[in-house]
Design an enzyme around this catalytic site. Structure first.
Site, PDB file in Angstrom:
ATOM      1  N   ARG A 166      28.286  49.662  36.839  1.00  0.00           N
ATOM      2  CA  ARG A 166      29.813  48.934  36.579  1.00  0.00           C
ATOM      3  C   ARG A 166      29.591  46.849  37.171  1.00  0.00           C
ATOM      4  O   ARG A 166      29.943  47.089  36.086  1.00  0.00           O
ATOM      5  CB  ARG A 166      31.079  49.978  35.946  1.00  0.00           C
ATOM      6  CG  ARG A 166      32.272  48.647  34.997  1.00  0.00           C
ATOM      7  CD  ARG A 166      33.113  49.217  35.585  1.00  0.00           C
ATOM      8  NE  ARG A 166      33.655  50.724  35.348  1.00  0.00           N
ATOM      9  CZ  ARG A 166      33.768  51.476  34.470  1.00  0.00           C
ATOM     10  NH1 ARG A 166      33.995  50.187  33.823  1.00  0.00           N
ATOM     11  NH2 ARG A 166      34.209  52.372  34.264  1.00  0.00           N
ATOM     12  N   ASP A 214      35.644  50.787  29.425  1.00  0.00           N
ATOM     13  CA  ASP A 214      35.436  52.264  29.006  1.00  0.00           C
ATOM     14  C   ASP A 214      34.822  51.680  27.601  1.00  0.00           C
ATOM     15  O   ASP A 214      34.978  51.515  27.250  1.00  0.00           O
ATOM     16  CB  ASP A 214      36.054  52.835  30.146  1.00  0.00           C
ATOM     17  CG  ASP A 214      36.717  52.971  31.133  1.00  0.00           C
ATOM     18  OD1 ASP A 214      35.426  52.554  31.533  1.00  0.00           O
ATOM     19  OD2 ASP A 214      37.196  54.071  31.905  1.00  0.00           O
ATOM     20  N   ASP A 215      33.417  52.805  27.281  1.00  0.00           N
ATOM     21  CA  ASP A 215      33.492  53.201  26.091  1.00  0.00           C
ATOM     22  C   ASP A 215      34.306  54.211  25.482  1.00  0.00           C
ATOM     23  O   ASP A 215      34.275  54.212  24.154  1.00  0.00           O
ATOM     24  CB  ASP A 215      31.757  53.984  26.186  1.00  0.00           C
ATOM     25  CG  ASP A 215      32.377  55.057  27.015  1.00  0.00           C
ATOM     26  OD1 ASP A 215      33.070  56.092  27.560  1.00  0.00           O
ATOM     27  OD2 ASP A 215      31.180  56.461  26.759  1.00  0.00           O
ATOM     28  N   ASP A 216      35.450  54.379  25.420  1.00  0.00           N
ATOM     29  CA  ASP A 216      36.308  55.333  25.450  1.00  0.00           C
ATOM     30  C   ASP A 216      37.532  54.784  25.086  1.00  0.00           C
ATOM     31  O   ASP A 216      38.918  54.553  24.915  1.00  0.00           O
ATOM     32  CB  ASP A 216      37.160  56.644  26.064  1.00  0.00           C
ATOM     33  CG  ASP A 216      37.262  56.479  27.613  1.00  0.00           C
ATOM     34  OD1 ASP A 216      37.183  55.470  27.903  1.00  0.00           O
ATOM     35  OD2 ASP A 216      37.718  57.613  27.600  1.00  0.00           O
ATOM     36  N   GLU A 249      35.114  53.427  41.717  1.00  0.00           N
ATOM     37  CA  GLU A 249      35.178  52.204  41.988  1.00  0.00           C
ATOM     38  C   GLU A 249      35.994  51.325  41.226  1.00  0.00           C
ATOM     39  O   GLU A 249      36.003  49.691  41.246  1.00  0.00           O
ATOM     40  CB  GLU A 249      33.807  52.261  40.358  1.00  0.00           C
ATOM     41  CG  GLU A 249      33.769  52.060  39.515  1.00  0.00           C
ATOM     42  CD  GLU A 249      34.890  53.286  38.333  1.00  0.00           C
ATOM     43  OE1 GLU A 249      34.997  52.966  37.337  1.00  0.00           O
ATOM     44  OE2 GLU A 249      34.790  54.347  39.282  1.00  0.00           O
ATOM     45  N   ASP A 250      36.900  51.448  40.245  1.00  0.00           N
ATOM     46  CA  ASP A 250      38.197  50.137  40.154  1.00  0.00           C
ATOM     47  C   ASP A 250      38.665  49.915  40.597  1.00  0.00           C
ATOM     48  O   ASP A 250      39.380  49.225  41.765  1.00  0.00           O
ATOM     49  CB  ASP A 250      38.989  51.063  38.984  1.00  0.00           C
ATOM     50  CG  ASP A 250      38.901  52.198  38.811  1.00  0.00           C
ATOM     51  OD1 ASP A 250      38.706  52.739  40.060  1.00  0.00           O
ATOM     52  OD2 ASP A 250      39.914  52.994  38.298  1.00  0.00           O
TER      53      ASP A 250
END
Length: 919
Positions: free
Chosen positions: A728, A744-746, A832-833
């Site tokens: 990412r 994000d994709d959602d 990761e965030d």
């Protein structure tokens, strides 16, 4: 009377005739009624009977009112006319139906043409607006270039000197070498890229005498450098490894000097050469002290005043970790600030200054210009007095319990093993470093080892002795990480150490940790620092840091996005521009060739903002797109900048002091094609969107028949080497803007929310600006950190599933942040965030900024993501505690600051009405 009589008489006389008239009239009426009855009743009955009898007599399927083949029905005389009328009417009806269907088909075609024409008109309007914008921006750019009168120049042709150049005129004194008279600038033009040639140690005559670990580590570091070249003819710098030797006495100084002068590219005086001697032992001898090095630079840990040439030679750190990386689990944390001991010192002086000078001198004689007096006796007495006072717990030992380590004359020898010294330093707030009694010894390998160990253990160094030359002192600001005091102030040391606040002490410890990790910890860092110091001195810009090449996955575009009204989610607010801008990249960094001249001191030592802890150090090359992040001014009002005015002007342009700008959406996805397509379609018409980079994190490629929406800007689908959440934050070369919207994709965000977040990020470019906030909390019973996602008035993190950040942090995350953190992210497929929030808070010492009242951003009805796993929060708890160990402290900072637009209508829960909202 007369008339009546006459009537009666007349009626009597004509009575028969009247009766006959009445009977005749009555009979005619009766006959007429009978005739009508026969016609209206009997005739239909007879006709019905006839027809029924006729139908019953015929075969089935040949009824008069049933379907008949051919003209059978027409053969019946009574219904012949009716058949003709029926056929005529049926034929006319069929013709009318066909005509109606044809007209309906033509109407549908015309409606499609009308819709296509409307769409073409809208597209033409958009194209016209874009062309107008391009023309307007081009006119502005032209006016700016005319005003600046700074046309872009092509790089000059590089001119190489002759292989056997005559060299420079010799300096008047051996110690008079400086860059202007001992360095050949003609071999290092500004556009050369600073090529460096490293001699193969195995090919040198004295290569077999070098320490194998030092030689192996040095060669590995050279292979990893972006500046090293194998073409010696174009090299700007030549590097030779001359130490550490296994047996220094095995090679006499005269023999070493002869072999150095016989190097293939020495060119009579060794100009543009760097002789590197890396020490692993505390008693490393100064091999180059009695050797004529000509115009070659010397980089080593031990220097005498008669040998050191300021601004030319380099004092380097010792090579402690030759072939191993530092273990972050063994490095002590930076908190608590105060440790068991206020300060410690262990050492033993084998030879005093008086014996080294072979005569005793008083302080009065020293003031008169004689040899320096020995302050060590005063230091010992003062420090023992502090220890005996018991005001603070200190530990000073001037005699080693075991045999002291070998050292140079007048130097304080190290005591015990390295592990024992580190254990004591981990309990020390400050570490005293007493310079050698002989001021002619600027720094020794033993003193450099003390400094190395103090920084490694997190003890703030206190250096007593103003004559000391610390490693890279001309380019590093040591006052931010250590206390440098002259020996006569030893009586005030205790007061100075106690006067430091906890905040200042933590800042110095953190800066010392940064210096140790960046410049001292490994052979690669030492080699890179030596090259960077020379490169900065000769004012050559650093090589741009590499970007991650994007391997594009071919895909097909399908229907134009924006046609489905259910996917439109622009929001209630209009925070975008009146006119849409065509995609354009952020301005490239054009100051590379002047940065080393104008911002030398600031870029190395005290750069503001995010460069305070990660400055433009030798370890960090200049980024290719960084002009605005450094805060460089242009001297004119930028295009699209603020002009004041009412809401219309605010809505029509971004405002602010930065030229027109766009952002790139980076969307991570994994085998959720339908969710991804819906998310991409929602981006249609988003103002200031440059492009969308879809990071395809699955080894399985997208479906071949998958149609991608046309959202008006390029969609780049990037294939990754492995499934990793770290992908990412890779600095993809396709990202041409400074602003990145990680999503994000959602994630389901309205256009007005995205635009508002972009406006806020432009006012705080060094911070993460996003929507869902989270915070960390201390778990007192378990003495550990916890991750919390509950609604709160306070936060310390912003999830990067919907957040803006600068591309600079993508470089730091992928190339500078410790690899151990990225490994944990891959292990848990999580956090990761959190790692990005740790990094930015560590660099800037600022919390993130949350915008709007959103606490979640998932789209309704989307498939469950990784965050719905039961172990998700447990893993995030462990991630936070591991990251704290790596950084040595908790870098996250709390904030109650939240930015909302005055146009947003926020509904606070009843139990959160005490939260403050900053607008």
């Amino acid at each position: 009377m007369t008339g009546y009589t006459m009537l009666r008489n007349g009626g009597a006389g004509n009575g028969g005739q009247t009766w006959m008239l009445w009977c005749s009239t009555r009979s005619r009426l009766t006959w007429l009624s009978f005739t009508l009855f026969v016609i209206l009743v009997c005739f239909p009955l007879i006709a019905h009977y006839y027809l029924t009898t006729l139908d019953e007599a015929d075969e089935a399927g040949k009824r008069i009112f049933g379907p008949r083949a051919g003209g059978e029905l027409c053969e019946v005389k009574h219904v012949l006319d009716l058949c003709r009328i029926r056929e005529s009417v049926s034929e006319e009806l069929l013709q009318l139906e066909a005509k109606r269907q044809e007209l309906n088909s033509e109407i549908a075609k015309l409606n499609l043409k009308i819709e296509a024409c409307k769409k073409s008109i809208e597209n033409a309007k958009q194209d016209l607006l874009q062309l107008k914008n391009v023309i307007s921006q081009t006119e502005h750019s032209y006016k700016e270039l005319v005003a600046q009168n700074q046309p872009r120049l092509s790089l000059p042709v590089r001119l190489l000197p002759e292989k056997d150049d005559a060299g420079l005129p010799p300096p008047k004194a051996p110690r008079g070498c400086r860059l202007h008279n001992c360095f050949d600038y003609s071999r290092c033009p500004l556009t050369s890229g600073f090529p460096v040639y490293v001699y193969d140690s195995d090919q040198l005559a004295f290569g077999g005498l070098l320490d194998p670990l030092v030689k192996q580590a040095f060669q590995a570091a050279a292979r990893a450098s972006v500046y090293v070249t194998e073409n010696a003819d174009i090299a700007c710098l030549y590097v030779v490894l001359v130490g550490e030797m296994q047996e220094p006495v095995a090679l006499r100084p005269a023999e070493l000097e002869r072999q150095l002068h016989a190097l293939p590219h020495w060119r009579t005086d060794g100009h543009n050469h760097v002789l590197v001697s890396l020490s692993r032992k505390s008693d490393t001898q100064n091999l180059l002290y009695n050797i004529s090095t000509g115009r070659a630079m010397v980089a080593q840990s031990t220097f005498y005043a008669a040998q050191y040439r300021p601004g030319f030679d380099l004092v380097v750190s010792p090579l402690v970790h030759a072939m191993s990386e530092p273990n972050f689990m063994e490095i002590p944390p930076q908190v608590p600030v105060k440790r068991k001991y206020l300060f410690t010192f262990q050492g033993e002086k084998v030879e005093s200054l008086r014996s080294s000078l072979q005569e005793a001198r008083s302080f009065e004689e020293e003031m008169e210009g004689g040899p320096p007096a020995d302050y060590d006796d005063r230091i010992i007495a003062t420090l023992k007095a502090v220890q005996d006072s018991r005001l603070d717990q200190v530990l000073v030992e001037f005699t080693c319990k075991s045999q002291p380590r070998p050292s140079l004359p007048t130097e304080w020898a190290l005591c015990g093993a390295r592990e024992d010294r580190l254990d004591l330093l981990k309990l020390s707030t400050f570490a005293l470093i007493i310079t050698p009694g002989d001021p002619r010894l600027l720094l020794s390998a033993g003193g450099a080892a003390r400094l190395f160990e103090a920084l490694e253990a997190g003890a703030v160094p206190v250096v007593l002795g103003e004559q000391a030359q610390l490693p890279y002192q001309d380019v590093l600001q040591w006052s931010e990480a250590a206390l440098l005091l002259p020996k006569p102030r030893v009586a005030e040391v205790h007061f100075l150490l106690r006067s430091l606040s906890d905040g200042d002490l933590l800042a110095m410890r953190r800066q010392g940790r940064f210096l140790w990790e960046t410049y001292f910890s490994t052979a690669d860092s030492i080699f890179s620092t030596v090259l960077a110091v020379v490169r900065t001195r000769v004012q050559i810009p650093a090589a741009p840091i590499r970007e991650e090449p994007a391997a594009e996955i071919p895909h097909r575009s399908g229907k134009a996005a924006g046609t489905d009204p259910n996917m439109a989610d622009n929001g209630d607010l209009d925070l975008g521009p009146v006119e849409t801008e065509p995609p354009y990249a952020s301005p490239r960094y054009l100051r590379n060739f002047t940065l080393t001249v104008t911002d030398l001191y600031r870029s190395w030592n005290s750069a503001p903002g995010p460069f305070h802890l990660f400055p433009h150090t030798p370890f960090d090359p200049v980024l290719p797109s960084e002009a605005k992040f450094l805060g460089s001014g242009t001297g004119f009002r930028p295009i699209g900048g603020g002009a004041g005015g009412s809401g219309k002007e605010f809505q029509a342009a971004l405002g602010g002091n930065v030229p027109r700008e766009q952002f790139t959406v980076v969307m991570l996805t994994y085998e959720r094609e339908e969710v991804l397509m819906n998310s991409l379609e929602r981006l249609h018409g988003l103002p200031y969107l440059n492009k969308v980079v879809v990071v395809w994190n699955s080894p399985k490629l997208p479906s071949e028949d998958l149609l991608w929406p046309d959202i008006g800007v390029p969609i780049m689908v990037v294939r990754t080497e492995k499934n990793s959440l770290n992908n990412r934050f890779l600095p993809w070369n396709e990202i041409e803007t400074e602003a990145i919207l990680s999503i994000d994709d959602d994630a389901h965000l309205r256009h007005d929310e995205i635009m508002f977040g972009f406006r806020v990020w432009r006012e705080a470019r060094d911070r993460i600006v996003g929507f869902p906030g989270r915070y960390h909390a201390w778990d007192t019973p378990h003495q550990s950190w916890l991750y919390n996602s509950n609604y709160s008035c306070e936060l310390s993190m912003v999830l990067t599933g919907a957040a803006f950040f600068h591309k600079y942090y993508a470089y730091l995350y992928s190339y500078v942040m410790p690899q151990a953190i990225r490994d944990v992210v891959d292990e848990y497929i999580n956090c990761e965030d959190i790692a990005m929030n740790f990094l930015v808070s560590h660099v800037t010492r600022k919390p993130p900024i949350k915008v709007t009242s959103r606490w979640t951003f998932r789209c309704p009805g989307c498939p469950q993501a990784l965050s719905h796993d039961d172990s998700h929060f447990h893993e995030r708890h462990k991630c936070i505690n591991f990251f704290v160990k790596v950084y040595g402290y908790m870098p996250l900072l709390y904030t109650q600051f939240r930015v909302d637009s005055v146009l947003f209508k926020t509904r606070l829960p009843h139990d959160k009405t005490k939260c403050f909202k900053f607008i």
